[in-house]
Motif scaffolding. Structure first.
Motif, mmCIF file in Angstrom:
data_model
loop_
_atom_site.group_PDB
_atom_site.id
_atom_site.type_symbol
_atom_site.label_atom_id
_atom_site.label_comp_id
_atom_site.label_asym_id
_atom_site.label_seq_id
_atom_site.Cartn_x
_atom_site.Cartn_y
_atom_site.Cartn_z
ATOM 1 N N MET A 186 -14.683 5.712 -15.385
ATOM 2 C CA MET A 186 -13.340 5.926 -15.316
ATOM 3 C C MET A 186 -13.017 5.979 -13.455
ATOM 4 S SD MET A 186 -10.303 6.637 -16.029
ATOM 5 C CE MET A 186 -10.329 6.791 -17.952
ATOM 6 N N LEU A 187 -12.146 5.114 -13.076
ATOM 7 C CA LEU A 187 -11.618 5.133 -11.793
ATOM 8 C C LEU A 187 -10.312 5.652 -11.595
ATOM 9 C CD1 LEU A 187 -13.444 1.849 -10.211
ATOM 10 C CD2 LEU A 187 -14.104 4.309 -10.050
ATOM 11 N N VAL A 188 -10.081 6.375 -10.795
ATOM 12 C CA VAL A 188 -8.631 6.604 -10.365
ATOM 13 C C VAL A 188 -8.185 6.416 -8.807
ATOM 14 C CG1 VAL A 188 -8.646 8.376 -12.057
ATOM 15 C CG2 VAL A 188 -9.310 8.976 -9.986
ATOM 16 N N LEU A 189 -7.012 6.115 -8.591
ATOM 17 C CA LEU A 189 -6.731 5.844 -7.373
ATOM 18 C C LEU A 189 -5.062 6.243 -7.220
ATOM 19 C CD1 LEU A 189 -4.905 2.895 -7.069
ATOM 20 C CD2 LEU A 189 -7.223 2.253 -7.457
ATOM 21 N N ASP A 190 -4.738 6.012 -6.141
ATOM 22 C CA ASP A 190 -3.152 6.367 -5.697
ATOM 23 C C ASP A 190 -2.906 5.478 -4.505
ATOM 24 O OD1 ASP A 190 -2.382 8.312 -3.312
ATOM 25 O OD2 ASP A 190 -4.324 8.857 -4.148
ATOM 26 N N THR A 191 -1.626 5.103 -4.751
ATOM 27 C CA THR A 191 -1.073 4.206 -3.392
ATOM 28 C C THR A 191 0.426 4.308 -2.984
ATOM 29 O OG1 THR A 191 -1.002 2.000 -2.742
ATOM 30 C CG2 THR A 191 -0.648 2.120 -5.071
ATOM 31 N N ALA A 192 0.823 4.286 -1.934
ATOM 32 C CA ALA A 192 2.056 4.555 -1.765
ATOM 33 C C ALA A 192 3.178 3.443 -2.591
ATOM 34 C CB ALA A 192 2.287 4.152 -0.269
ATOM 35 N N SER A 193 4.109 4.236 -2.885
ATOM 36 C CA SER A 193 5.172 3.528 -3.663
ATOM 37 C C SER A 193 6.072 2.594 -2.571
ATOM 38 C CB SER A 193 6.320 4.645 -3.968
ATOM 39 O OG SER A 193 5.753 5.616 -4.859
ATOM 40 N N ASP A 194 6.069 2.906 -1.415
ATOM 41 C CA ASP A 194 6.470 2.020 -0.405
ATOM 42 C C ASP A 194 5.673 1.036 0.319
ATOM 43 O OD1 ASP A 194 9.152 3.067 -1.186
ATOM 44 O OD2 ASP A 194 9.037 4.280 0.294
ATOM 45 N N GLU A 195 5.416 -0.056 0.088
ATOM 46 C CA GLU A 195 4.595 -1.027 0.782
ATOM 47 C C GLU A 195 3.145 -0.845 0.413
ATOM 48 O OE1 GLU A 195 5.694 -1.474 4.877
ATOM 49 O OE2 GLU A 195 7.933 -0.989 4.565
ATOM 50 N N GLY A 217 7.188 8.195 9.654
ATOM 51 C CA GLY A 217 8.310 8.967 9.209
ATOM 52 C C GLY A 217 8.981 8.800 8.083
ATOM 53 N N GLY A 218 9.710 9.725 7.367
ATOM 54 C CA GLY A 218 10.316 9.366 6.046
ATOM 55 C C GLY A 218 9.449 9.742 4.950
ATOM 56 N N LEU A 219 10.058 10.189 3.577
ATOM 57 C CA LEU A 219 9.119 10.337 2.703
ATOM 58 C C LEU A 219 8.794 9.083 1.694
ATOM 59 C CD1 LEU A 219 10.530 13.749 1.491
ATOM 60 C CD2 LEU A 219 8.005 13.482 2.306
ATOM 61 N N THR A 220 7.826 9.116 1.040
ATOM 62 C CA THR A 220 7.386 7.983 0.053
ATOM 63 C C THR A 220 6.650 8.558 -1.162
ATOM 64 O OG1 THR A 220 6.317 5.853 -0.218
ATOM 65 C CG2 THR A 220 5.159 7.366 0.989
ATOM 66 N N GLY A 221 6.842 8.062 -2.358
ATOM 67 C CA GLY A 221 6.159 8.502 -3.485
ATOM 68 C C GLY A 221 4.749 8.038 -3.396
ATOM 69 N N THR A 222 4.075 8.330 -4.360
ATOM 70 C CA THR A 222 2.693 7.750 -4.493
ATOM 71 C C THR A 222 2.807 7.436 -5.965
ATOM 72 O OG1 THR A 222 0.442 7.870 -4.253
ATOM 73 C CG2 THR A 222 1.343 9.676 -5.303
#
Length: 177
Positions: A125-134, A160-165
């Motif tokens: 099992m592999l997991v990862l996260d990546t920024a929602s923006d770009e 600066g500024g928030l992004t989701g993941t």
């Protein structure tokens, strides 16, 4: 530009450290959300890689580099150091491709190699996260990763500024083992 890509595990060596640090600074300056804020100094980037390469030497992670001749053009980390109840899992992290080499298959090749190494290390099992923006959601989805959900306002963007993941997972199939 078509790279003559050679992928190999990275170890602590002065030139490797220098190229990794430069790639990290460049990625952050270009807005890559890899855990750092802009401006990132070469010294801070090198210190990060010193710690990461030391962890690799202890077997806690594997850092892969994609080379075009003497130039490091991409990297990905496979984190193997998981809690005792998760010996079947690994995490993909710090996926970076130098901007001038993006869109040429470097990241896809690095990801495939990380998956193969995960299998060799008994991970299913592999997991990862990546920024929602770009972020690299398209890359991961095209490689068969399943979108698990999104956490809003997870981190600051490098400028600066928030992004989701966006969270992803992939079960490694028999054909990959």
């Amino acid at each position: 530009m078509n790279p003559k890509l050679e992928i190999r595990p990275l170890a602590a060596a002065p030139e490797t450290r220098t190229q990794l640090a430069g790639m990290l600074v460049e990625t952050v300056a270009q807005g890559g959300s890899v855990g750092f804020m802009h401006p990132l100094t070469l010294e801070a980037a090198a210190a990060f890689w010193d710690g990461a390469l030391a962890a690799a030497s202890r077997g806690e992670r594997m850092i892969l580099g994609g080379w075009n001749g003497p130039q490091l053009i991409g990297t990905v980390t496979l984190i193997l150091n998981t809690p005792p109840n998760q010996p079947h899992r690994a995490e993909i992290a710090k996926m970076m491709t130098r901007p001038q080499w993006r869109g040429q298959g470097v990241a896809s090749a690095l990801l495939r190699e990380a998956e193969a190494l995960a299998v060799q290390n008994g991970r299913t099992m592999l997991v990862l996260d990546t920024a929602s923006d770009e972020g690299a959601a398209g890359l991961y989805e095209s490689a068969g990763y399943t979108f698990a959900g999104e956490l809003p306002d997870y981190a600051l963007k490098p400028h600066g500024g928030l992004t989701g993941t966006r969270l992803y997972w992939k079960r490694l199939e028999e054909s990959e083992r």
